[in-house]
Enzyme design. Structure first.
Site, PDB file in Angstrom:
ATOM      1  N   HIS A  45       0.828  -1.207   0.000  1.00  0.00           N
ATOM      2  CA  HIS A  45       0.000   0.000   0.000  1.00  0.00           C
ATOM      3  C   HIS A  45       0.863   1.259   0.000  1.00  0.00           C
ATOM      4  CE1 HIS A  45      -3.831   2.006   0.753  1.00  0.00           C
ATOM      5  NE2 HIS A  45      -3.192   2.798   1.579  1.00  0.00           N
ATOM      6  N   HIS A  91     -10.781   2.444  -0.873  1.00  0.00           N
ATOM      7  CA  HIS A  91     -10.928   1.978   0.503  1.00  0.00           C
ATOM      8  C   HIS A  91     -11.697   0.660   0.467  1.00  0.00           C
ATOM      9  CE1 HIS A  91     -10.539   3.910   4.710  1.00  0.00           C
ATOM     10  NE2 HIS A  91      -9.376   3.676   4.188  1.00  0.00           N
ATOM     11  N   ASN A  92     -11.163  -0.270  -0.338  1.00  0.00           N
ATOM     12  CA  ASN A  92     -11.890  -1.500  -0.642  1.00  0.00           C
ATOM     13  C   ASN A  92     -12.005  -2.446   0.543  1.00  0.00           C
ATOM     14  OD1 ASN A  92     -11.811  -0.432  -3.202  1.00  0.00           O
ATOM     15  ND2 ASN A  92     -10.069  -1.671  -3.860  1.00  0.00           N
ATOM     16  N   HIS A  93     -10.890  -2.805   1.131  1.00  0.00           N
ATOM     17  CA  HIS A  93     -10.922  -3.795   2.203  1.00  0.00           C
ATOM     18  C   HIS A  93     -11.682  -3.287   3.422  1.00  0.00           C
ATOM     19  CE1 HIS A  93      -7.766  -5.160  -0.476  1.00  0.00           C
ATOM     20  NE2 HIS A  93      -7.795  -6.350   0.096  1.00  0.00           N
ATOM     21  N   ARG A 112      -8.872  14.879   2.604  1.00  0.00           N
ATOM     22  CA  ARG A 112      -7.664  15.414   3.259  1.00  0.00           C
ATOM     23  C   ARG A 112      -6.496  15.499   2.283  1.00  0.00           C
ATOM     24  NH1 ARG A 112      -9.217  12.174   7.203  1.00  0.00           N
ATOM     25  NH2 ARG A 112      -7.620  10.608   6.871  1.00  0.00           N
ATOM     26  N   ASP A 113      -6.357  14.476   1.432  1.00  0.00           N
ATOM     27  CA  ASP A 113      -5.278  14.521   0.448  1.00  0.00           C
ATOM     28  C   ASP A 113      -5.357  15.795  -0.382  1.00  0.00           C
ATOM     29  OD1 ASP A 113      -3.842  12.220   0.968  1.00  0.00           O
ATOM     30  OD2 ASP A 113      -5.102  10.948  -0.280  1.00  0.00           O
TER      31      ASP A 113
END
Lengths: 733, 80, 220
Positions: A45, A91-93, A112-113
């Site tokens: 990640h 934000h899959n998992h 936020r990014d």
């Protein structure tokens, strides 16, 4: 005895080679805290170790690109000293484990990014892919994800203006939640993450740190196994109220000259944010964990460094600005703490309760992060399917009615009515069309934005699928009249350690690269999500593309609704009746095979530029891109949007009519025009295939002899599926 | 001292969330489930050591903020 | 007309309301922080839409105790006009300036869409720009817009003509299809729909505009 046993090493996800490298860099055995830091920094990640080699091949530059991949988000210039900052992230998992919080924190993270870089978020989009509707978890996941996205974005006061939602059995155990944020900033006031200035204070702002999400970054890098659903404690809880305050406080401080560098504490929290800032700036950092605002008692250094508590930021301030900055954050009732200082040692030294608990060299750790050239095998070519090989239906209008009511093509109103899509009062193209259109506040300009992917094409032929996904994004933006400027990519794939999955990744990147080059549509930000597999079954390759374009005069933009009676309907582009991998094949003929439609990038460019020119010249009164379901579905969508019918005179030539109507050939658009002759003449001159195929009017769509369906019937078929599906009683396994 | 405050909708005020829960419980096969009311539970740590004082203070908190007495009832449990 | 917009933490429609007011009045609007205790001398105070305090506990409950609310109440008592939109309506109810309360939508979901309203009272500065019985299209965007008041309070509202707007197709379960109500003196209006969101043709409609124009005319 050492606390670093082989079990501990394995549970942190290190291979033997990787752990050897850790030992080499440290020159000694790391302690548990240090090992934890290595583990998240080198996770898939955070390190992109499987994908880096291939991502580097994507074009990332253009005269209008201010900042490409590598920062919190990408930045483009839209003139008048204004910049647009955007990114999409998965934000899959977390969303599969706890759909409401997983999706909500995904939206919080991507916003936020974007505001970390100095932009006020002005729009959110999301691309959702769920398992088959029949799957026992699907309804529960849809409800939770949609509510989570809505509640977070709504509370932030940022409109959620567009996106996509599809269903396929390959996502049964592994849904995709890809969230995108678009923000607006002053081109001269963009904030980056490279720390600078030895002796400058390192400041922590936002929420307090708790034990949430410890090792989320590692979780996002491992395949799902049977016990994943037991991993609930690692899911973070979002607090959109605090994030809204954080947004306003950051923007307030950014209007001053206090900030040297700023970084969101995303996945892997304090560790990755401080590491990235120090590594980019070539400086060292000393941090005292006792100064970190804490929500829970007796947290260890390991927990504080790896916590993924949300709504937090790390900043480096100019010396002497602490007091003023503190006042801003306290006004917004947020925590503010000086937690460290920049040094010239090139090391990250962490203290906790008076002792050094971690001492790591920054550069070696960052630059030695593993990069793999994973073995890959190309995807075998799918057999071409000739239009004549696909049986004709009994009723064309019956097929159309079925198609527009299928889970993938039906109206997603049930979803977007739960999103505030109007706040900020600049949404001039609401959800449900090709691309959403959002005005640049206080100007005539508007941004077109869209999210696209056709996983079934990517599965059948990753290269063509990669091309098509970029091309469709470009078409959707073009169809509003906007000039496509740049994309963000969210690469969702299975386990890269399997050569055939790695082959899908490599193929999609290759196709995307070609399309980005041909269409001047560079990649400026992105995210990779691998290991989307459950019990060895991978998702369809899903490189989601978020595209953004600009129209200088928003009054010239068009939408896809039939605007008036008696307008000529013009089909732009070549129709060959391509039915391989089409929705007609899947939903009507019962097959998912066949090569996907080839993408002629020169034709895409030529046809799209021609269409945009017509729109800007005021010659097209409506425009719609052709995609899944082909010409007939696009006609139905234009009819429903305008609440007006049309009479179509099929121009199928030698093609079977159903292939002409439902084929998914690329590089095509539908236009309505007042003056067809001048448009046809201009098309001929430009070398663009164009033909009048009908006229707008009345309340029915007529596709040929005895093939008439009322717009009201189409609308019912289009609207009924999703609310009905969601209202059905839950099975509660 | 710790105060536990329970806030519930008044009898007679429609409670759509309670109804949805009741529905779901029936769907799960829990027979004999009657009316379901959903409420809020608030736990408050108090410095106060005098029970009567604490009770008065929490009652005031409920009336001013924790409950909307147009639609909600509340009850208070104090624990030493 | 001089106007002030109160900014609560996590207000989201504060800017939209300001833009809309400035278009009608041609004058800058005062943005007043909820933690302040004074409001400039204005003719209209607007409590804008949003999610004050994240809608935690109950929508509007915590904002109704913001320091500025004392001043809002005192101005309202003096006859200054107060408009609460969406979260502003919830705050007005929680603070006792309007009767009743806004509960969770009957469908339990957040809902954002254009709805049609019927104007029930066209005699106040807020509603004078419309005709009684006129249908207007104004968007809603809320999770808790389900108006509730007991029978006695409802009867009083109806008897005194204090229902300002009613939904033509009730989106949230509100009693008596109520979308907006007035206080007994007619100088405080709370409504769930957002007139500031459809006051610009490019956004798809202008039915919200007459409210701001009429206020400007009446209060200048």
């Amino acid at each position: 005895m050492s606390e670093i046993t082989p079990d501990v090493i394995a549970s942190h996800g290190f291979t033997e080679d990787e752990y050897e490298e850790v030992l080499r860099i440290m020159g000694r055995e790391p302690n548990l805290t240090e090992l934890g830091v290595f583990s998240v920094m080198w996770s898939e990640h955070c390190s992109y170790k499987s994908s880096k080699k291939w991502l580097k091949t994507l074009p990332t530059e253009a005269p209008w690109v201010i900042c490409g991949p590598g920062e919190n988000a990408g930045v483009i210039d839209i003139g008048d000293n204004q910049a647009v900052i955007f990114k999409m992230e998965s934000h899959n998992h977390p969303s599969f484990i706890e759909p409401y919080q997983g999706a909500a924190t995904g939206v919080g993270g991507i916003m936020r990014d974007v505001f970390t870089m100095g932009a006020r978020p002005i729009a959110n989009l999301n691309a959702l892919r769920f398992g088959a509707p029949e799957h026992r978890k699907t309804r529960h996941l849809v409800a939770g994800v949609v509510a989570g996205i809505g509640d977070y974005g709504n509370c932030m006061g940022v409109p959620t203006v567009g996106g996509e939602c599809e269903f396929h059995a390959s996502y049964d155990g592994n849904i995709l939640v890809n969230a995108m944020t678009v923000g607006l900033a002053d081109a001269g006031n963009i904030f980056y993450s490279a720390a600078a200035g030895v002796g400058n204070p390192v400041v922590y702002v936002g929420s307090k740190t708790g034990r949430d999400g410890i090792h989320g970054a590692t979780m996002a890098s491992a395949e799902f196994c049977e016990d994943s659903e037991e991993k609930r404690p690692t899911v973070q809880v979002g607090d959109p109220f605090t994030e809204k305050l954080l947004l306003e406080a950051c923007l307030e401080l950014m209007a001053t000259d206090a900030i040297v560098a700023i970084q969101d504490m995303g996945a892997a929290g304090l560790t990755s944010s401080s590491f990235e800032m120090a590594s980019k700036g070539g400086v060292g950092i000393e941090m005292d964990l006792d100064q970190v605002p804490q929500r829970e008692e007796n947290m260890t250094a390991y927990e504080m460094l790896l916590s993924e508590s949300q709504e937090r930021m790390l900043m480096v301030l100019q010396p002497g600005k602490e007091k003023m900055a503190r006042a801003v954050f306290e006004k917004w009732e947020l925590d503010f703490a000086v937690v460290g200082t920049l040094t010239d040692t090139g090391r990250m030294v962490i203290r906790h309760q008076g002792e050094v608990v971690a001492d790591l060299p920054i550069d070696p750790l960052a630059s030695a992060s593993p990069e793999y050239n994973r073995p890959w095998t190309p995807t075998p070519a799918a057999p071409a399917i000739s239009p004549a090989d696909v049986p004709a239906p009994d009723s064309l209008t019956g097929v159309l009615k079925t198609l527009i009511g299928t889970p993938d093509l039906c109206s997603k109103r049930w979803i977007w009515e739960q999103y505030d899509h109007m706040v900020m009062t600049d949404t001039i193209g609401r959800p449900g069309g090709d691309a959403a259109l959002v005005r640049v506040h206080g100007t005539k300009k508007a941004l077109a934005m869209s999210s696209d992917c056709t996983p079934r094409y990517c599965l059948a032929d990753p290269v063509q699928g990669g091309r098509q996904t970029v091309a469709e994004s470009w078409r959707n933006v073009t169809a509003t009249g906007a000039t496509p400027l740049a994309i963000t990519d969210n690469m969702n794939f299975g386990n890269p350690e399997k050569p055939e999955i790695m082959g899908q990744f490599v193929g999609c990147i290759e196709g995307m690269r070609e399309a980005c080059m041909a269409l001047d549509y560079p990649v400026i930000s992105g995210n990779v999500s691998l290991y989307n597999e459950t019990r060895g079954t991978a998702i369809c390759p899903t490189p989601t593309i978020g595209g953004v374009g600009l129209i200088e005069d928003s009054a010239k933009a068009v939408d896809s609704a039939f605007p008036a009676e008696g307008q000529a309907i013009i089909l732009i582009g070549e129709t060959r009746g391509h039915l391989g991998s089409s929705l007609y094949l899947r939903e009507i003929a019962g097959g998912e095979d066949g090569a996907p439609p080839p993408v002629d990038l020169a034709a895409e460019r030529r046809n799209g530029d021609f269409v945009r020119g017509l729109i800007l010249a005021g010659q097209a009164t409506a425009c719609h891109d052709l995609s899944g379901g082909g010409l007939a579905v696009a006609l139905a969508e234009m009819a429903m949007a305008g609440d007006m019918g049309a009479a179509i005179e099929p121009a199928n030539g030698d093609l079977p009519l159903h292939a002409w109507l439902f084929g998914e050939d690329q590089a095509r658009y539908l236009l309505t025009v007042g003056d067809a002759e001048s448009v046809l003449a201009a098309a001929a001159e430009a070398g663009v295939p164009a033909a009048v195929i009908g006229t707008t009017g009345a309340k029915e769509l007529t596709l040929g002899k005895n093939e008439t369906i009322s717009v009201a019937d189409l609308k019912t078929a289009h609207e009924v599926w999703l609310p009905g599906f969601m209202a059905a009683p839950d099975t509660f396994e | 001292m710790k105060a536990k405050v329970y806030v519930t909708l008044k009898i007679g005020v429609l409670d759509p969330q309670g109804k949805a829960v009741q529905h779901a419980l029936h769907a799960l096969g829990f027979e004999g489930v009657g009316d379901v009311r959903q409420g809020k539970f608030v736990e408050i740590e108090l410095d106060e050591t005098d029970r009567a004082q604490a009770e008065r203070a929490v009652d005031e908190m409920c009336r001013q903020l924790l409950a909307n007495t147009v639609i909600e009832d509340y009850s208070i449990d104090l624990e030493d | 007309m001089k106007a002030a917009v109160i900014v609560f933490p996590a207000a989201t429609s504060d800017r939209d309301t300001k833009v809309c007011l400035e278009q009608s009045t041609g004058k800058p609007v005062h943005m007043v922080w909820h933690g302040d205790t004074e409001i400039p001398d204005v003719d209209l105070i607007v409590l804008p839409g949003g999610f004050s305090y994240g809608d935690y506990l109950r929508c509007g409950a915590m904002a109704s105790h913001s320091p500025i609310m004392k001043e809002v109440k005192s101005r309202a008592k003096q006859g200054v006009h107060v408009l609460g939109i969406c979260n502003g309506f919830q705050i007005l109810c929680e603070s006792g300036l309007l009767p009743g309360v806004l509960m969770r939508n009957a469908g339990l979901k957040f809902i954002c869409k254009d709805v049609d309203l019927r104007v029930e009272n066209d005699t106040t500065p807020f509603t004078r720009g419309y005709g009684k019985g006129q249908a207007v299209r104004i968007p809603v965007s809320h999770h808790d817009g389900n108006y509730f008041a007991d029978d006695a309070a409802l009867e009083k509202l109806e008897d005194e003509g204090r229902v300002a707007f009613r939904y033509l197709a009730n989106p949230n379960g509100s009693r008596a299809d109520i979308a907006g109500i007035l206080n007994d003196k007619g100088n405080v209006l709370g409504m769930m729909p957002h007139p500031e969101r459809l006051a610009d043709a490019q956004l798809g409609g202008t039915d919200g505009r007459p409210m701001f124009d009429a206020l400007t005319e009446a209060l200048s």
